[in-house]
Design a protein around this motif. Sequence first.
Motif, PDB file in Angstrom:
ATOM      1  N   ASN A 150       0.812  -1.226   0.000  1.00  0.00           N
ATOM      2  CA  ASN A 150       0.000   0.000   0.000  1.00  0.00           C
ATOM      3  C   ASN A 150       0.844   1.275   0.000  1.00  0.00           C
ATOM      4  O   ASN A 150       0.370   2.317  -0.430  1.00  0.00           O
ATOM      5  N   PHE A 151       2.092   1.184   0.485  1.00  0.00           N
ATOM      6  CA  PHE A 151       3.060   2.274   0.294  1.00  0.00           C
ATOM      7  C   PHE A 151       4.343   1.647  -0.230  1.00  0.00           C
ATOM      8  O   PHE A 151       5.343   1.579   0.471  1.00  0.00           O
ATOM      9  N   ILE A 155       7.069   3.232   2.353  1.00  0.00           N
ATOM     10  CA  ILE A 155       7.364   2.326   3.474  1.00  0.00           C
ATOM     11  C   ILE A 155       8.559   1.449   3.122  1.00  0.00           C
ATOM     12  O   ILE A 155       9.447   1.227   3.947  1.00  0.00           O
ATOM     13  N   ARG A 286      -5.105   2.070   3.780  1.00  0.00           N
ATOM     14  CA  ARG A 286      -4.034   2.505   4.677  1.00  0.00           C
ATOM     15  C   ARG A 286      -4.323   1.873   6.016  1.00  0.00           C
ATOM     16  O   ARG A 286      -5.490   1.802   6.430  1.00  0.00           O
ATOM     17  N   CYS A 287      -3.282   1.489   6.724  1.00  0.00           N
ATOM     18  CA  CYS A 287      -3.538   0.938   8.054  1.00  0.00           C
ATOM     19  C   CYS A 287      -4.044   2.042   8.977  1.00  0.00           C
ATOM     20  O   CYS A 287      -4.671   1.763   9.991  1.00  0.00           O
ATOM     21  N   SER A 288      -3.791   3.298   8.603  1.00  0.00           N
ATOM     22  CA  SER A 288      -4.248   4.420   9.428  1.00  0.00           C
ATOM     23  C   SER A 288      -5.707   4.783   9.166  1.00  0.00           C
ATOM     24  O   SER A 288      -6.289   5.594   9.884  1.00  0.00           O
ATOM     25  N   ILE A 440      -5.299  10.328   8.632  1.00  0.00           N
ATOM     26  CA  ILE A 440      -4.277   9.709   7.776  1.00  0.00           C
ATOM     27  C   ILE A 440      -3.182  10.724   7.496  1.00  0.00           C
ATOM     28  O   ILE A 440      -3.316  11.907   7.809  1.00  0.00           O
ATOM     29  N   GLY A 441      -2.089  10.226   6.903  1.00  0.00           N
ATOM     30  CA  GLY A 441      -1.075  11.155   6.421  1.00  0.00           C
ATOM     31  C   GLY A 441      -0.126  11.650   7.486  1.00  0.00           C
ATOM     32  O   GLY A 441       0.231  12.834   7.532  1.00  0.00           O
ATOM     33  N   ALA A 442       0.320  10.770   8.367  1.00  0.00           N
ATOM     34  CA  ALA A 442       1.346  11.157   9.334  1.00  0.00           C
ATOM     35  C   ALA A 442       2.554  11.704   8.577  1.00  0.00           C
ATOM     36  O   ALA A 442       2.868  11.259   7.486  1.00  0.00           O
ATOM     37  N   PHE A 449       4.903   7.711  13.151  1.00  0.00           N
ATOM     38  CA  PHE A 449       3.717   6.876  12.960  1.00  0.00           C
ATOM     39  C   PHE A 449       3.922   5.459  13.482  1.00  0.00           C
ATOM     40  O   PHE A 449       4.900   4.803  13.156  1.00  0.00           O
TER      41      PHE A 449
END
Length: 493
Positions: A150-151, A155, A286-288, A440-442, A449
């Motif tokens: 997902n990233f 990531i 997103r996990c967030s 979202i978006g740390a 995060f």
Amino acid sequence: AGLDLADEDTLAMLAAAVRDNRARDWSTPGAGAPREIRNPADRRDLVGTAPDATPAEVEAALAAATAAAPAWAAMPAAARADLLRRAADALEAARLPLVALLVREAGKTLPNAIGEVREAADFLRYYAAGAEAMPEVPPLGPVACISPWNFPLAIFLGQVAAALAAGNTVLAKPAEETPLVAAAAVRLLHEAGLPRAALHLLPGAGEVGAALVGDARVQGVVFTGSTAVARLINAQLAGRLTADGQPVPLIAETGGINAMVVDSSALAEQVVADVLASAFDSAGQRCSALRILCVQEEAADRLLAMLRGAMRELAVGDPARIETDVGPVITEAARDDILGHVAGMRGLGFAVEQVAAPDGCFVPPTLIEVGRIADVGREVFGPVLHVLRYRREGLDRLLAEIAAGGHALTFGLHTRLDATAAHVLARVPAGNCYVNRNIIGATVGVQPFGGSGLSGTGPKAGGPLYLARLKARPVALSVVAGDLAGPVGESNR
Ligand code: UN1
């Protein structure tokens, strides 16, 4: 250095980058069976093939990373940091093809893809600065980095950059869905001067990760993905010691069933905008992301009516189009899993509403009314938002139910009452709490995060404690706060 999406020339440039990309083959070499990578928004578009790493290739990489570890560890931190900063510059210079590749391989919308390249560069610079600010403590040695789709750039590179900055050599296993952007990132790092033996890319599925984690030469593991896989890794590492006789460290970032509490004092317009971003941006992958919206009864009818209206305006479709709000989910299997959850909830009698979405790997943004937190049951990794109404007298019970879920990743609160904010935040464990904004978006360096409990081990990514976990011995943490030399990006909003 951002790309201005309000500017016509920038939009034309991005459209051209996507067009050029579709004529390009991103295939990578290797001995294993080639895996076909297709654009999730348009399965006819073959992005390239990536062979899974064979056992012989995994062994060769482990041997080379082990042999190279002393020399890489002996390099002064400033030299390692310079190299990572050169890689960050190269990454930004290559941002147009990378943005286009993220759209094509991972189904990212253009704003998401732009934010992701920026976040990847932020990670490189942040950990470079952190490494320089740290006392000289030996690194662990070869470290396995296992990253999600997902990233697939931010990531992936965040893990790799941290491990390298701390002085470790790296065996990186990207998600099987997104090996091509990882390969592009590794090429950039090597071209920026990183010794080949310090970083090895090993694409493949779970077997490759398990082979790495199970190898006694691996001295540390960094993982982002599901709680189930984190448990497997933890079990595989149990009882293993590093060369220094310490337990092999695992940094795991996993999932969440993230909630937002909205009381009757909240500003409805702001809530709607923040809920849309939190639940449906990145197609909820997103996990967030927000999974359960909890609205105080008195405000619920009006707020949910506004939310339904706003959801109908979401454009679901090709992420290469600037008009698109919600792109595809990553695979047909992911789509079927998400839709299976929705069908199951409908079967149980919960009210489900969906907006329109095209055929293919798309999931319509969905609202499901539930009665309590436990009704949700699992993390659904897509654009599915559960909503529940609570009464003021029931607030503490609601907060206790959220806490009892066992995840502790992100949490959101909308209120204009200071006393309520203090009361609520004291009762919900979450790695990242956000008040009166989206969840979202740390931002690297500003909002590190990560969660705890079922959501991860810490330390938080993009925070001052992260590099210390990648050292062989404890580090005096007061001196580890590596600030960014320059301004921090709005990377991932
Ligand atoms: C993840 O989705 O695995 O704050 C973590 C955010 C992102 C989340 C990344 N940094 O939205």
